[in-house]
Design an enzyme around this catalytic site. Structure first.
Site, PDB file in Angstrom:
ATOM      1  CE1 TYR A  20       1.286   0.509   4.236  1.00 26.33           C
ATOM      2  CE2 TYR A  20      -0.143  -1.372   4.636  1.00 26.33           C
ATOM      3  CZ  TYR A  20       0.860  -0.511   5.056  1.00 26.33           C
ATOM      4  OH  TYR A  20       1.433  -0.684   6.293  1.00 26.33           O
ATOM      5  CB  CYS A  21       4.477   1.962   0.103  1.00 21.85           C
ATOM      6  SG  CYS A  21       5.575   3.377   0.398  1.00 21.85           S
ATOM      7  N   GLY A  66      10.456   6.436   2.105  1.00 18.80           N
ATOM      8  CA  GLY A  66      11.539   5.460   2.125  1.00 18.80           C
ATOM      9  C   GLY A  66      11.879   4.947   3.506  1.00 18.80           C
ATOM     10  NE  ARG A 134       4.928  -2.213   7.697  1.00 18.88           N
ATOM     11  CZ  ARG A 134       5.226  -1.041   7.136  1.00 18.88           C
ATOM     12  NH1 ARG A 134       4.281  -0.323   6.540  1.00 18.88           N
ATOM     13  NH2 ARG A 134       6.463  -0.588   7.149  1.00 18.88           N
ATOM     14  CG  ASP A 273       4.509  12.855   3.596  1.00 18.73           C
ATOM     15  OD1 ASP A 273       3.478  13.426   3.990  1.00 18.73           O
ATOM     16  OD2 ASP A 273       4.804  11.688   3.891  1.00 18.73           O
TER      17      ASP A 273
END
Length: 382
Positions: A20-21, A66, A134, A273
Site C-alpha cells: 500500500y506504500c 523510504g 508489509r 509528503d
C-alpha cells in the site's frame, strides 16, 4: 510562521515493498537513481531550518522515507553534529525517526538512546494482520524482523511509538489490534487511514469509510473504559483538544495546510509528503532559501485551499474536530464542484458515538481533574 519539514534522506528508497506504500512510486521523479542525501544538502538544510525557525524555542527534525536507516548510522551522527553546530543558544532540538524497524541493531539503538531520538515503528497489528501487506522485496513477511527491532529498542531504553496504517484487512479486527498492542505494552499509538487511488478508483487495499468509523469506535470504547492515562492514542488526544476548544494540532484535522512540508534527498522541497508531485514542487534549498520557499505565494495558496469546503462540511456540527479531513482524501464530487472527504461518513459516525465521552473528558480536564478519572465515572454510571 512555525513550520515542520519531513526529511527524506533516501528519497523513496526502501528495503521493503509494502503493497500500500504511496511513496515508493516517487522514485520515478528522479530517474537518475541516486537516492542519498549529500552532506552539502544536509548541512544547508540544518542551517536554514534553524534560521527559518528563529525565535522558536523547540525545533524538531523529522526523518522518514523510504527507509532512513538505509543512509547508515554515520549520516545521522553527522546530522546531530550539525544540529549542535547551528542550533541557537537556548533552543531545544529533538529528532523523530520513522522506520520499518527491520534494519535496527544494537549500534542503531544505542545511538537513538544516547541522542534522545523518538522512534516511530510501523506495525499493522499482530502477525497475521501485519504481514498481509508489509512484505520485503522478495514478498516475504516482515513481522518477526520488526518485533526483533522493537526488542532492541526496549533493550536500549529508546522511546518509541507505534504507527499502524489502517487498510481493508486489519481495520476489520480492532479487538485483535488493541489486544496485541496492549499486551506488548505499547503506550503510544497512531492510526493512519490508508486510502489510495489508481485509475480514478479507490484501491482495493484502502480502508472503507464505514469500516474506518467502526474501527475507531471499537478502539475508543475499549480505551475509554480501561486505558485512559496508560495508553495514549494520537487521534483521541487531538480530538479531545478540539472538544476543549483547541485548534487540532494534527495536520489532517487542522483548519489549514502548508506547515508540514517534505524535503527530498537532493534538496527539493514539496508542499507536503502526500503531494510530492511536479505541481507541488516549490524549489530547491541549494538555489533558494528554505524560508522563502515556505512563505512563497504558491505554498500559501496550497495552505489556504484546505478551507475551501462544500456546504455540507460548513454546516456539520463536527467541523471543529476535523475541518474537512486531509486534502489528499478529498475526492468525492459534490454539486458545488468542491470535492468532499472520502472518509467523512465513517468519521461522523465515530463522532456521534463518542461525543458524550469527549464532552465528559473535556469537562474533567477543564476542571483540573485527571483524564483517567473518566473510567471511574463510567464504572459508577453502569
Amino acid at each position: 510562521m512555525v513550520f515542520h519539514v519531513m526529511v527524506k534522506p533516501t528519497g523513496a528508497k526502501c528495503n521493503l515493498n509494502c503493497q500500500y506504500c504511496f511513496y515508493l512510486p516517487k522514485e520515478d521523479l528522479y530517474p537518475d537513481g541516486s537516492f542519498r542525501m549529500s552532506e552539502e544538502v544536509l548541512e544547508e538544510f540544518t542551517r536554514q531550518y534553524f534560521e527559518a525557525n528563529r525565535g522558536t524555542r523547540c525545533v524538531e527534525f523529522a526523518w522518514q522515507g523510504g527507509e532512513p536507516t538505509l543512509m547508515g548510522l554515520d549520516f545521522f551522527r553527522k546530522a546531530v553534529e550539525l544540529q549542535k553546530k547551528y542550533a541557537p543558544s537556548g533552543v531545544v532540538v529533538s529528532n523523530a525517526f520513522q522506520t520499518n524497524g527491520t534494519l535496527l541493531d544494537d549500534e542503531w539503538c544505542k545511538f537513538f538512546h544516547e541522542q534522545n531520538f523518538l522512534v516511530g515503528i510501523s506495525l499493522d497489528g499482530p502477525e497475521e494482520l501485519h504481514n498481509r501487506y508489509r512484505v520485503d522485496k522478495q514478498g516475504r513477511p516482515t513481522f518477526s524482523r520488526v518485533m526483533a527491532g522493537v526488542e532492541l529498542l526496549r533493550k536500549h531504553k529508546v522511546e518509541f511509538n507505534i504507527l499502524c496504517l489502517l487498510n481493508n484487512f486489519n481495520a476489520d479486527h480492532p479487538e485483535k489490534v488493541y489486544r496485541f498492542f496492549a499486551k506488548e505494552g505499547f503506550q503510544f499509538w497512531q492510526f493512519i487511514p490508508g486510502v489510495g487511488r489508481a485509475g480514478g478508483r479507490v484501491t482495493p487495499w484502502s480502508v472503507k469509510p464505514r469500516q474506518y468509523g467502526r474501527f475507531l469506535t471499537a478502539i475508543f470504547q475499549r480505551w475509554i473504559r480501561k486505558d485512559v492515562g496508560r495508553i495514549f492514542i494520537q487521534q483521541f488526544e487531538v480530538f479531545l483538544g478540539a472538544w476543549l476548544g483547541q485548534i487540532p494540532t494534527l495536520c489532517s484535522y487542522a483548519p489549514s495546510c502548508g506547515r508540514a512540508l517534505a524535503l527530498e534527498h537532493n534538496g527539493d522541497l514539496y508542499s507536503c509528503d502526500h503531494f510530492v508531485t511536479e505541481e507541488n514542487f516549490l524549489g530547491n534549498i541549494l538555489k533558494q532559501p528554505l524560508a522563502e520557499l515556505v512563505r512563497s505565494p504558491k505554498q500559501r495558496a496550497f495552505g489556504r485551499e484546505k478551507a475551501n469546503l462544500p456546504a455540507k462540511c460548513k454546516k456539520c456540527e463536527y467541523l471543529f474536530a476535523c475541518h474537512g479531513g486531509c486534502p489528499k482524501d478529498r475526492f468525492l464530487p459534490t454539486e458545488e464542484g468542491i470535492d468532499s472527504y472520502y472518509l467523512c461518513r465513517g468519521l461522523i459516525k465515530f463522532f456521534q458515538e463518542t461525543d458524550p465521552y469527549f464532552r465528559l473528558l473535556a469537562r474533567q480536564v477543564a476542571a483540573g481533574q485527571e483524564p483517567a478519572r473518566v473510567m471511574e465515572v463510567l464504572r459508577k454510571s453502569r
